[in-house]
Design a protein around this motif. Structure first.
Motif, mmCIF file in Angstrom:
data_model
loop_
_atom_site.group_PDB
_atom_site.id
_atom_site.type_symbol
_atom_site.label_atom_id
_atom_site.label_comp_id
_atom_site.label_asym_id
_atom_site.label_seq_id
_atom_site.Cartn_x
_atom_site.Cartn_y
_atom_site.Cartn_z
ATOM 1 N N GLU A 7 27.850 35.819 10.027
ATOM 2 C CA GLU A 7 27.500 37.014 10.779
ATOM 3 C C GLU A 7 27.325 36.738 12.271
ATOM 4 N N ARG A 8 27.011 35.490 12.598
ATOM 5 C CA ARG A 8 26.904 35.135 14.016
ATOM 6 C C ARG A 8 28.238 34.685 14.589
ATOM 7 N N ILE A 9 29.137 34.263 13.713
ATOM 8 C CA ILE A 9 30.452 33.795 14.189
ATOM 9 C C ILE A 9 31.377 34.978 14.446
ATOM 10 N N GLU A 10 31.345 35.941 13.543
ATOM 11 C CA GLU A 10 32.336 37.012 13.623
ATOM 12 C C GLU A 10 32.369 37.740 14.974
ATOM 13 N N PRO A 11 31.213 38.081 15.555
ATOM 14 C CA PRO A 11 31.286 38.769 16.850
ATOM 15 C C PRO A 11 31.970 37.943 17.940
ATOM 16 N N LEU A 12 32.033 36.615 17.750
ATOM 17 C CA LEU A 12 32.672 35.784 18.778
ATOM 18 C C LEU A 12 34.194 35.891 18.720
ATOM 19 N N LEU A 13 34.711 36.322 17.568
ATOM 20 C CA LEU A 13 36.162 36.229 17.351
ATOM 21 C C LEU A 13 36.962 37.140 18.262
ATOM 22 N N SER A 14 36.351 38.258 18.692
ATOM 23 C CA SER A 14 37.107 39.155 19.568
ATOM 24 C C SER A 14 37.189 38.587 20.985
ATOM 25 N N ARG A 15 36.444 37.510 21.245
ATOM 26 C CA ARG A 15 36.443 36.949 22.607
ATOM 27 C C ARG A 15 37.279 35.691 22.707
ATOM 28 N N VAL A 16 37.935 35.270 21.614
ATOM 29 C CA VAL A 16 38.671 34.000 21.654
ATOM 30 C C VAL A 16 40.125 34.198 21.253
ATOM 31 N N GLU A 17 40.953 33.227 21.658
ATOM 32 C CA GLU A 17 42.352 33.216 21.229
ATOM 33 C C GLU A 17 42.442 32.870 19.752
ATOM 34 N N ARG A 18 43.453 33.363 19.101
ATOM 35 C CA ARG A 18 43.796 32.993 17.729
ATOM 36 C C ARG A 18 42.608 32.935 16.766
ATOM 37 N N PRO A 19 41.997 34.071 16.514
ATOM 38 C CA PRO A 19 40.838 34.072 15.615
ATOM 39 C C PRO A 19 41.170 33.568 14.210
ATOM 40 N N ALA A 20 42.447 33.608 13.816
ATOM 41 C CA ALA A 20 42.802 33.176 12.459
ATOM 42 C C ALA A 20 42.437 31.710 12.219
ATOM 43 N N ARG A 21 42.183 30.964 13.302
ATOM 44 C CA ARG A 21 41.728 29.581 13.135
ATOM 45 C C ARG A 21 40.387 29.487 12.408
ATOM 46 N N TYR A 22 39.591 30.548 12.479
ATOM 47 C CA TYR A 22 38.185 30.425 12.090
ATOM 48 C C TYR A 22 37.786 31.258 10.872
ATOM 49 N N ILE A 23 38.759 31.986 10.279
ATOM 50 C CA ILE A 23 38.336 33.004 9.303
ATOM 51 C C ILE A 23 38.404 32.564 7.852
ATOM 52 N N ASP A 24 38.916 31.362 7.562
ATOM 53 C CA ASP A 24 39.007 30.924 6.164
ATOM 54 C C ASP A 24 39.835 31.946 5.361
ATOM 55 N N SER A 25 39.478 32.191 4.099
ATOM 56 C CA SER A 25 40.113 33.219 3.243
ATOM 57 C C SER A 25 41.549 32.895 2.842
ATOM 58 N N GLU A 26 42.058 31.704 3.166
ATOM 59 C CA GLU A 26 43.442 31.417 2.842
ATOM 60 C C GLU A 26 43.630 31.221 1.341
ATOM 61 N N TRP A 27 44.875 31.406 0.938
ATOM 62 C CA TRP A 27 45.274 31.126 -0.432
ATOM 63 C C TRP A 27 45.127 29.616 -0.674
#
Lengths: 623, 229
Positions: A7-27
């Motif tokens: 919950e503290r990481i997610e708000p940072l994602l709109s401020r950084v390049e390539r958020p897909a680096r940090y979201i996990d959830s991969e197959w």
């Protein structure tokens, strides 16, 4: 999977390049919130670089298969994200359960390349783990390194509790088991480290101190109870281990974005500059049946449209032709392609490449390494000019229009004549390509020439000799430019400043740790990224702790003189390395022991590591 | 489409953490999912054969979607329900197939046909008053034009054309919610957060985080508005 940290990481994602680096959830990611033992596996670079690493994929698979153990991935956040995390007091986190790395039981860090060292400190700092092993308490995770750079671990040794030398398939499980047992027994950190040092291949830096005598093999000596020499771990039969056929499938574009099957490990061609060829011996092949079975399982489980048959020298596999025929038959009409990462300079490689591409003919890459036969003999690159020209001719006759050639400058005994030889050889390659191409298509011919600067590596015949000086590199690059034909040639060469720092890290000892820490404190990170690399920052940092980078990189060792890596053994005897060095300087070549007789490197047999060459098919005999 | 191929249309959602994916990342994930699902997908001819797949309008990074679409061409008929079950078992949970069905080969492409997007936007700011915000938004809409700076370019949107109906402002437990219907076209579509941002800046409340979800993607023609599936 949600956690309060997310919950503290997610708000940072709109401020950084390539958020897909940090979201996990991969197959394919394993998520286990209930494990009693959590191991964070860090690749000390960005997600898209680290996701390509097969060692992490193997260890991830093997550790997650252990009851009660969860292995999770960690990559170093890019500078924008690291800045956000520091501002918001968000610590370094694992992807799968978004756990703070400092809360894990173990932090495993792969050591892929010397220029990731500042990233290791950046990761430890973001995690809130003390940088130095000596400053850690029982509450901190056990910090364990491993990977190619473990063969000269000293520059980073003080930052690690333990470093595994060699292959981790079994050793990583033993380390985790020993750590769990030590915790059950209530051992202190110090007692735990002593236990770990009993595992073959495990180097515990705290148990080694400077060798004041100036005698012996190493600049370090073992304290009582620790092994005098730490010998690498090696698995006897690669076929006894499964390829990770359901690895994590990334969302974002990553390096080597495909499923890989390691067809063989080790290479005994004996190139004298090549550290991988020396330290990963002996050659162990997987059988054709296993390769085909695992390749198809990997494609099914991941959904990738590309399969790579990986190794140091895939076209050396004794059953490659059979493997390729079976795979191309099974994959026909699916749009799924097979790729071979490295090609030998021979006709067989071109015929294999013809099988893989189907219609695709993007480009072929070959590595003659040196421009003259004399120097190719010195380095034991058993390739002739005629081999190269025939191979190029065959490739262009088959429809390829682009080749890329790898060379090095700064090899031992090199003269300007050898460098000019690169230009001459490239001209001949271009001519051979032209002659093999129909006149109306000749405009499309491109020959890429990539020239790196040789970095002498530990545990190789050339590891005793210093790197050529920085100014000499610049001069030789000028000779190279002057001798290179222009038309149809794309010349690229390695930045001399980067090569200098590589040389420093590859050749230096434990004294470098202070310099690495000073450089990181000065802002060094992501040194392998051109836009981030700053040699001036490194020079200032190294000088601030009394070190001269030029002296470290160019330092040579006499026979009998202690080296910074003398207490680490790859199984290849030092006598063999010196003998190979002598043969090199006499211009004598050495055969490949997978085809010919044993060359006595010392790895195989009961007097060595108790292993032997394992081939899937027939031993091929001299060719 | 080659004879003997079947055009399957799939509606899916891009939600949760996966709203941070780019359109290209979504395409790759769905391609890989379709292979894992072992759908009998058709492959293009040519030097670089690839899966025959076509997507509706792209969703930006960080925007979630509940009604996104792609078409995939199959080489043999498979009941739509089975394609859906197979895909559902092969996709990451936040990239979820919702429904699937076969569509005619003569239909225009999704990207050309889809021309209306409905958005729901949650303004993540506790002290925001619904009434004040609604007035500010109304003032922006009444001004008739919105100038948007993006990647160094300036673009002016005619709001009467860009908005297919009046925005609706409501409030729920999480805060102020705005619903917008935006026309999409070849010349570039209005980003809904630009409009809401303009309203917020009128009330000196810019910088509030806005969670954007495209709740529907529609095809409008002379007969009215309809879902692509």
């Amino acid at each position: 999977m949600t956690s309060s940290l997310w919950e503290r990481i997610e708000p940072l994602l709109s401020r950084v390049e390539r958020p897909a680096r940090y979201i996990d959830s991969e197959w394919g990611a394993h998520r286990d919130s209930d494990a009693s033992y959590r191991a964070a596996l860090l690749y000390p670079d960005t997600y898209e670089v680290g996701m390509a690493n097969q060692a992490i994929a193997i260890l991830y698979d093997r550790l997650n298969a252990v009851d009660g153990v969860a292995a999770e991935r960690v990559y170093l956040p890019w500078v924008d994200m690291a800045e956000q995390m520091r501002t918001q007091s968000v610590p370094l986190f694992t992807l799968e359960t978004c756990a703070a790395v400092a809360s894990c039981d173990l932090l495993g860090i792969t050591l892929p390349y010397e220029l990731t060292y500042s990233n290791i400190l950046e990761a430890l700092d973001l995690a809130g783990i003390p940088l130095r092993a000596a400053d850690r308490s029982d509450a901190d995770p056990l910090v364990v390194g491993g990977g190619p750079c473990a063969f000269n671990p000293e520059p980073i040794a003080p930052f690690f509790d333990a470093i595994l030398v060699g292959e981790g398939e079994d050793a990583a499980l033993e380390i985790v088991a020993a750590h769990r047992a030590a915790r059950e027994q209530g051992y202190s950190r110090e007692a735990t480290l002593k236990e770990l040092s009993r595992i073959p291949g495990v180097y515990v830096p705290a148990l080694y101190s400077p060798n004041e005598s100036g005698q012996g093999a190493s600049a370090l000596v073992a304290q009582a109870g620790a092994p005098e020499v730490v010998t690498k771990r090696v698995v006897a039969d690669l076929g006894a281990y499964d390829t990770p056929t359901c690895p994590v499938v990334p969302f974002m574009d990553v390096v080597h974005d495909r499923v890989g099957v390691e067809v063989l490990r080790g290479c005994t061609r004996g190139c004298r500059f090549c550290q991988a060829g020396m330290v990963y011996r002996p050659v162990r092949e997987r059988s054709a049946d296993q390769i085909v079975r695992e390749a198809l399982a990997g494609i099914r489980c991941t959904g990738y449209d590309e399969l790579s048959l990986t190794s140091l020298s895939t076209t050396d596999h004794s059953q490659l032709e059979e493997v390729m025929r079976r795979l191309t038959r099974r994959l026909e009409g699916t749009g799924i392609s097979v790729s071979l990462p490295s090609l030998r300079v021979d006709a067989f490689s071109v015929s294999m490449a013809r099988l893989v591409g189907g219609g695709r003919k993007s480009g072929l890459t070959f590595a003659p390494e040196a421009g003259t036969q004399r120097l190719r003999d010195v380095i034991n690159k058993n390739v002739t000019e005629q081999d190269l020209l025939d191979t190029v001719s065959s490739a262009f006759t088959s429809g390829w229009r682009r080749v890329k050639l790898y060379f090095m400058i700064g090899l031992p005994t090199e003269t300007d004549e050898d460098i000019e030889g690169i230009g001459r050889l490239v001209s001949k390659v271009f001519r051979a390509a032209r002659e093999a191409t129909p006149p109306q298509q000749r405009g499309g011919i491109r020959v890429g020439v990539s020239v790196s600067t040789f970095v002498p590596k530990a545990h190789t015949p050339f590891g005793f000799d210093g790197q050529i000086s920085y100014h000499e590199v610049l001069r030789r690059q000028q000779v190279l430019r002057d001798s290179m034909p222009k038309k149809g040639i794309d010349l690229a060469y390695h930045d001399a400043q980067v090569s200098l720092l590589e040389g420093v890290m590859a050749r230096g000892g434990r004294e470098l740790a202070d310099g690495i820490e000073a450089a990181w404190r000065g802002g060094a990170r992501f040194d392998a990224w051109t836009e981030q690399f700053d040699l001036g920052l490194w020079t200032t940092a190294l000088e601030s702790v009394g070190l001269d980078p030029h002296a470290i990189a160019t330092r040579s060792f006499d026979r009998g003189e202690p080296t910074p890596w003398g207490h680490i053994s790859s199984g290849v005897g030092e006598g063999y390395l010196w003998h190979e060095r002598e043969r090199a300087f006499a211009g004598e070549t050495t055969e490949d022991c997978s085809f010919d007789d044993c060359t006595g490197c010392g790895v195989c047999g009961d007097s060595g590591l108790g292993v032997d060459i394992v081939l899937g098919g027939e031993r091929r005999g001299s060719r | 489409m080659a004879p003997g191929e079947f055009r399957l249309r799939v509606r899916y959602g891009k939600i949760g953490r996966l709203r941070h994916l780019s359109h290209l990342e979504v395409i790759h994930a769905i391609e890989r999912g379709a292979r894992r699902a072992d759908l009998p997908y058709a492959v293009t001819r040519g030097f670089n054969p690839h899966m025959k797949l076509a997507f509706g309008p792209a969703l930006p990074v960080a925007t979630a979607g509940l009604s996104e679409y792609f078409d995939i061409w199959l080489t043999r008929y498979m009941p739509a329900e089975e394609t859906l079950n197979r895909l559902a078992g092969a996709m990451p949970p936040d990239l979820t197939p919702v429904s699937s069905g076969y569509v005619g080969d003569d239909l225009p492409s999704l990207s050309a046909a889809c021309n209306i997007a409905l958005y729901e936007m949650r303004i993540e700011r506790e002290d925001l008053d619904r009434g004040t915000f609604a007035k500010a938004l109304d003032a922006v809409v009444r001004s008739g034009e919105l100038t948007v700076q993006r990647k160094g370019k300036t673009k002016v949107f005619d709001l009467a054309r860009s908005l297919s109906k009046e925005p609706r402002v409501s409030v729920d437990q999480t805060g102020v919610v705005v619903e917008l219907a935006v026309r999409m076209g070849q010349e570039g579509s209005l980003r809904p957060e630009a409009l809401v941002g303009a309203a917020l800046s009128r009330m000196d409340a810019e910088g509030a985080a806005i969670a954007v979800t495209r709740i529907d993607t529609l095809i409008e023609d002379e007969k009215g508005c309809a879902r692509p599936l």
